[in-house]
Write a protein that holds these residues in place. Structure first.
Motif, PDB file in Angstrom:
ATOM      1  N   ARG A  73     -72.902  11.604  68.967  1.00  0.00           N
ATOM      2  CA  ARG A  73     -74.096  10.908  69.313  1.00  0.00           C
ATOM      3  C   ARG A  73     -74.228   9.699  68.566  1.00  0.00           C
ATOM      4  NH1 ARG A  73     -75.460  16.357  66.827  1.00  0.00           N
ATOM      5  NH2 ARG A  73     -73.332  17.740  66.710  1.00  0.00           N
ATOM      6  N   LEU A  74     -73.673   9.161  68.113  1.00  0.00           N
ATOM      7  CA  LEU A  74     -74.801   8.077  68.274  1.00  0.00           C
ATOM      8  C   LEU A  74     -74.672   6.740  69.294  1.00  0.00           C
ATOM      9  CD1 LEU A  74     -71.909   7.306  65.078  1.00  0.00           C
ATOM     10  CD2 LEU A  74     -73.664   8.135  64.718  1.00  0.00           C
ATOM     11  N   ASP A  75     -76.306   5.524  68.815  1.00  0.00           N
ATOM     12  CA  ASP A  75     -75.548   5.050  69.208  1.00  0.00           C
ATOM     13  C   ASP A  75     -74.893   3.455  69.751  1.00  0.00           C
ATOM     14  OD1 ASP A  75     -78.473   6.254  70.123  1.00  0.00           O
ATOM     15  OD2 ASP A  75     -79.276   5.176  69.144  1.00  0.00           O
ATOM     16  N   ALA A  76     -74.056   4.240  70.620  1.00  0.00           N
ATOM     17  CA  ALA A  76     -72.809   2.943  70.070  1.00  0.00           C
ATOM     18  C   ALA A  76     -71.421   4.063  71.093  1.00  0.00           C
ATOM     19  CB  ALA A  76     -71.996   3.038  68.690  1.00  0.00           C
ATOM     20  N   ARG A  77     -70.826   2.845  71.842  1.00  0.00           N
ATOM     21  CA  ARG A  77     -70.154   3.588  73.081  1.00  0.00           C
ATOM     22  C   ARG A  77     -68.622   4.039  71.840  1.00  0.00           C
ATOM     23  NH1 ARG A  77     -68.628  -0.031  76.319  1.00  0.00           N
ATOM     24  NH2 ARG A  77     -68.537  -1.951  75.020  1.00  0.00           N
ATOM     25  N   HIS A  78     -68.152   3.701  71.155  1.00  0.00           N
ATOM     26  CA  HIS A  78     -67.556   3.635  69.964  1.00  0.00           C
ATOM     27  C   HIS A  78     -67.291   3.536  68.443  1.00  0.00           C
ATOM     28  CE1 HIS A  78     -65.454   3.012  73.408  1.00  0.00           C
ATOM     29  NE2 HIS A  78     -65.449   1.924  74.101  1.00  0.00           N
ATOM     30  N   VAL A  79     -66.507   4.394  68.142  1.00  0.00           N
ATOM     31  CA  VAL A  79     -66.842   3.536  66.262  1.00  0.00           C
ATOM     32  C   VAL A  79     -65.349   4.270  66.431  1.00  0.00           C
ATOM     33  CG1 VAL A  79     -65.959   5.415  63.938  1.00  0.00           C
ATOM     34  CG2 VAL A  79     -67.468   5.989  65.454  1.00  0.00           C
ATOM     35  N   ILE A  80     -64.614   2.316  65.941  1.00  0.00           N
ATOM     36  CA  ILE A  80     -63.830   1.923  64.846  1.00  0.00           C
ATOM     37  C   ILE A  80     -63.484   2.256  63.779  1.00  0.00           C
ATOM     38  CG2 ILE A  80     -62.176  -0.266  64.939  1.00  0.00           C
ATOM     39  CD1 ILE A  80     -64.444  -1.367  66.963  1.00  0.00           C
ATOM     40  N   HIS A  81     -62.364   3.625  63.196  1.00  0.00           N
ATOM     41  CA  HIS A  81     -61.719   4.158  62.490  1.00  0.00           C
ATOM     42  C   HIS A  81     -61.103   3.005  61.545  1.00  0.00           C
ATOM     43  CE1 HIS A  81     -63.526   8.071  63.111  1.00  0.00           C
ATOM     44  NE2 HIS A  81     -62.741   7.709  64.464  1.00  0.00           N
ATOM     45  N   THR A  82     -61.475   2.276  60.356  1.00  0.00           N
ATOM     46  CA  THR A  82     -60.700   0.918  59.536  1.00  0.00           C
ATOM     47  C   THR A  82     -60.259   1.521  57.962  1.00  0.00           C
ATOM     48  OG1 THR A  82     -59.894  -1.004  58.869  1.00  0.00           O
ATOM     49  CG2 THR A  82     -61.786  -0.129  58.825  1.00  0.00           C
ATOM     50  N   VAL A  83     -59.279   1.669  57.607  1.00  0.00           N
ATOM     51  CA  VAL A  83     -58.662   2.189  56.273  1.00  0.00           C
ATOM     52  C   VAL A  83     -58.612   1.132  55.677  1.00  0.00           C
ATOM     53  CG1 VAL A  83     -56.993   3.667  54.563  1.00  0.00           C
ATOM     54  CG2 VAL A  83     -57.406   4.427  57.689  1.00  0.00           C
ATOM     55  N   GLY A  84     -59.331   0.833  54.341  1.00  0.00           N
ATOM     56  CA  GLY A  84     -59.425  -0.421  53.533  1.00  0.00           C
ATOM     57  C   GLY A  84     -58.448   0.532  52.509  1.00  0.00           C
ATOM     58  N   PRO A  85     -58.414  -1.561  51.626  1.00  0.00           N
ATOM     59  CA  PRO A  85     -57.299  -0.267  50.908  1.00  0.00           C
ATOM     60  C   PRO A  85     -58.382  -0.214  49.460  1.00  0.00           C
ATOM     61  CG  PRO A  85     -57.744  -2.597  50.742  1.00  0.00           C
ATOM     62  CD  PRO A  85     -58.308  -2.266  52.247  1.00  0.00           C
ATOM     63  N   VAL A  86     -57.349   0.659  48.179  1.00  0.00           N
ATOM     64  CA  VAL A  86     -58.266   1.286  46.905  1.00  0.00           C
ATOM     65  C   VAL A  86     -58.013  -0.487  46.247  1.00  0.00           C
ATOM     66  CG1 VAL A  86     -57.874   2.580  44.844  1.00  0.00           C
ATOM     67  CG2 VAL A  86     -57.926   2.709  47.557  1.00  0.00           C
ATOM     68  N   TYR A  87     -59.130  -1.103  44.823  1.00  0.00           N
ATOM     69  CA  TYR A  87     -59.211  -1.826  44.774  1.00  0.00           C
ATOM     70  C   TYR A  87     -58.531  -1.655  43.372  1.00  0.00           C
ATOM     71  CZ  TYR A  87     -59.952  -5.882  41.541  1.00  0.00           C
ATOM     72  OH  TYR A  87     -60.079  -7.165  41.189  1.00  0.00           O
ATOM     73  N   SER A  88     -56.640  -2.643  42.776  1.00  0.00           N
ATOM     74  CA  SER A  88     -55.904  -3.001  41.904  1.00  0.00           C
ATOM     75  C   SER A  88     -55.886  -4.282  41.327  1.00  0.00           C
ATOM     76  CB  SER A  88     -54.833  -2.650  43.048  1.00  0.00           C
ATOM     77  OG  SER A  88     -53.508  -2.724  41.864  1.00  0.00           O
ATOM     78  N   ARG A  89     -56.030  -4.023  40.386  1.00  0.00           N
ATOM     79  CA  ARG A  89     -56.627  -5.193  39.044  1.00  0.00           C
ATOM     80  C   ARG A  89     -55.106  -5.969  38.973  1.00  0.00           C
ATOM     81  NH1 ARG A  89     -60.399  -5.222  35.210  1.00  0.00           N
ATOM     82  NH2 ARG A  89     -62.287  -3.395  35.450  1.00  0.00           N
ATOM     83  N   SER A  90     -53.743  -4.798  39.078  1.00  0.00           N
ATOM     84  CA  SER A  90     -52.532  -5.363  38.717  1.00  0.00           C
ATOM     85  C   SER A  90     -51.794  -5.682  40.715  1.00  0.00           C
ATOM     86  CB  SER A  90     -51.651  -4.359  38.203  1.00  0.00           C
ATOM     87  OG  SER A  90     -51.615  -3.428  39.252  1.00  0.00           O
ATOM     88  N   GLU A  91     -52.553  -5.689  41.270  1.00  0.00           N
ATOM     89  CA  GLU A  91     -52.216  -6.203  42.488  1.00  0.00           C
ATOM     90  C   GLU A  91     -53.253  -6.212  43.860  1.00  0.00           C
ATOM     91  OE1 GLU A  91     -49.354  -3.678  46.379  1.00  0.00           O
ATOM     92  OE2 GLU A  91     -50.036  -2.317  44.628  1.00  0.00           O
ATOM     93  N   ASP A  92     -52.705  -7.819  44.372  1.00  0.00           N
ATOM     94  CA  ASP A  92     -53.405  -8.538  45.225  1.00  0.00           C
ATOM     95  C   ASP A  92     -53.358  -7.709  46.792  1.00  0.00           C
ATOM     96  OD1 ASP A  92     -55.226  -9.649  46.956  1.00  0.00           O
ATOM     97  OD2 ASP A  92     -53.798 -11.799  46.938  1.00  0.00           O
ATOM     98  N   ARG A  93     -54.376  -6.954  47.063  1.00  0.00           N
ATOM     99  CA  ARG A  93     -53.999  -6.464  48.674  1.00  0.00           C
ATOM    100  C   ARG A  93     -55.356  -6.850  49.581  1.00  0.00           C
ATOM    101  NH1 ARG A  93     -54.547  -0.576  45.320  1.00  0.00           N
ATOM    102  NH2 ARG A  93     -52.170  -0.031  44.981  1.00  0.00           N
ATOM    103  N   SER A  94     -56.166  -7.857  48.446  1.00  0.00           N
ATOM    104  CA  SER A  94     -57.104  -8.705  49.967  1.00  0.00           C
ATOM    105  C   SER A  94     -55.984  -8.699  51.531  1.00  0.00           C
ATOM    106  CB  SER A  94     -57.662 -10.350  48.960  1.00  0.00           C
ATOM    107  OG  SER A  94     -56.726 -10.529  48.955  1.00  0.00           O
ATOM    108  N   GLY A  95     -55.252  -9.455  51.537  1.00  0.00           N
ATOM    109  CA  GLY A  95     -55.088  -9.617  52.921  1.00  0.00           C
ATOM    110  C   GLY A  95     -54.991  -7.903  53.619  1.00  0.00           C
ATOM    111  N   LEU A  96     -54.810  -6.686  53.086  1.00  0.00           N
ATOM    112  CA  LEU A  96     -55.627  -5.562  53.708  1.00  0.00           C
ATOM    113  C   LEU A  96     -56.387  -5.031  54.109  1.00  0.00           C
ATOM    114  CD1 LEU A  96     -52.634  -3.058  51.249  1.00  0.00           C
ATOM    115  CD2 LEU A  96     -52.262  -3.704  53.723  1.00  0.00           C
ATOM    116  N   LEU A  97     -57.060  -5.891  52.723  1.00  0.00           N
ATOM    117  CA  LEU A  97     -58.279  -5.714  53.487  1.00  0.00           C
ATOM    118  C   LEU A  97     -58.952  -6.692  54.351  1.00  0.00           C
ATOM    119  CD1 LEU A  97     -61.755  -4.865  52.637  1.00  0.00           C
ATOM    120  CD2 LEU A  97     -61.891  -6.740  50.734  1.00  0.00           C
TER     121      LEU A  97
END
Length: 173
Positions: A73-97
């Protein structure tokens, strides 16, 4: 040329071809943006997510990936679902973001979307520092949409004035 902009508002009220959902890997709804999109879009979105889980995404949607469903029912044709990473101080996950944004844009191209609205992926309960989340989002979008892209408008839709200001700074850099 693609227009890249940031606005404060409710992503579920955007009139665009595709709305990006900051989903969890289960695709079965949750809190924050995910819950709001499922509530506003209605049961059709969840039904399609369940079909995906029963068929092609039995183990869920991997972090950094994206998939499209109906927008219900949204005013859009599609919802694009994406899974972002949980932030970590000990591991660089910016590539996943970055991958979450890039894959969302690729999926938008696949469904022939010309306009897309993004939330601040991973900057809520996943704890990503807001300034860095904005930088990664803006840098990734800028490097992903260019010549040959069918996407005409990329809109970052931010819930708070503070987050909007951070995205505006990233856009100005």
């Amino acid at each position: 040329m693609t227009l890249i902009e940031a606005v404060q508002g409710d992503i579920t009220r955007q009139r665009v071809d595709a709305i990006v959902n900051a989903a969890n890997s289960s695709l079965l709804g949750g809190g924050g943006v995910d819950g709001a999109i499922h509530r506003a879009g209605g049961p059709e979105i969840l039904a399609e997510c369940r079909r995906l889980r029963e068929t092609t995404l039995r183990d869920g949607l991997p972090t950094g990936d994206a998939v499209a469903t109906t927008a219900g029912r949204l005013d859009a044709r599609h919802v694009i679902h994406t899974v972002g990473p949980v932030y970590s101080r000990s591991e660089d996950r910016s590539g996943l973001l970055a991958s979450a944004y890039r894959r969302s844009l690729e999926v938008a191209e696949e469904v022939q979307a010309r306009s897309i609205a993004f939330p601040a992926v991973s900057a809520g309960v996943y704890g990503w520092p807001a300034d860095d989340a904005a930088r990664v989002a803006v840098d990734t979008v800028r490097s992903s949409v260019g010549r040959g892209s069918g996407i005409e408008i990329v809109r970052f839709v931010l819930f708070s004035a503070d987050m909007l200001a951070r995205f505006e700074r990233a856009l100005a850099d």
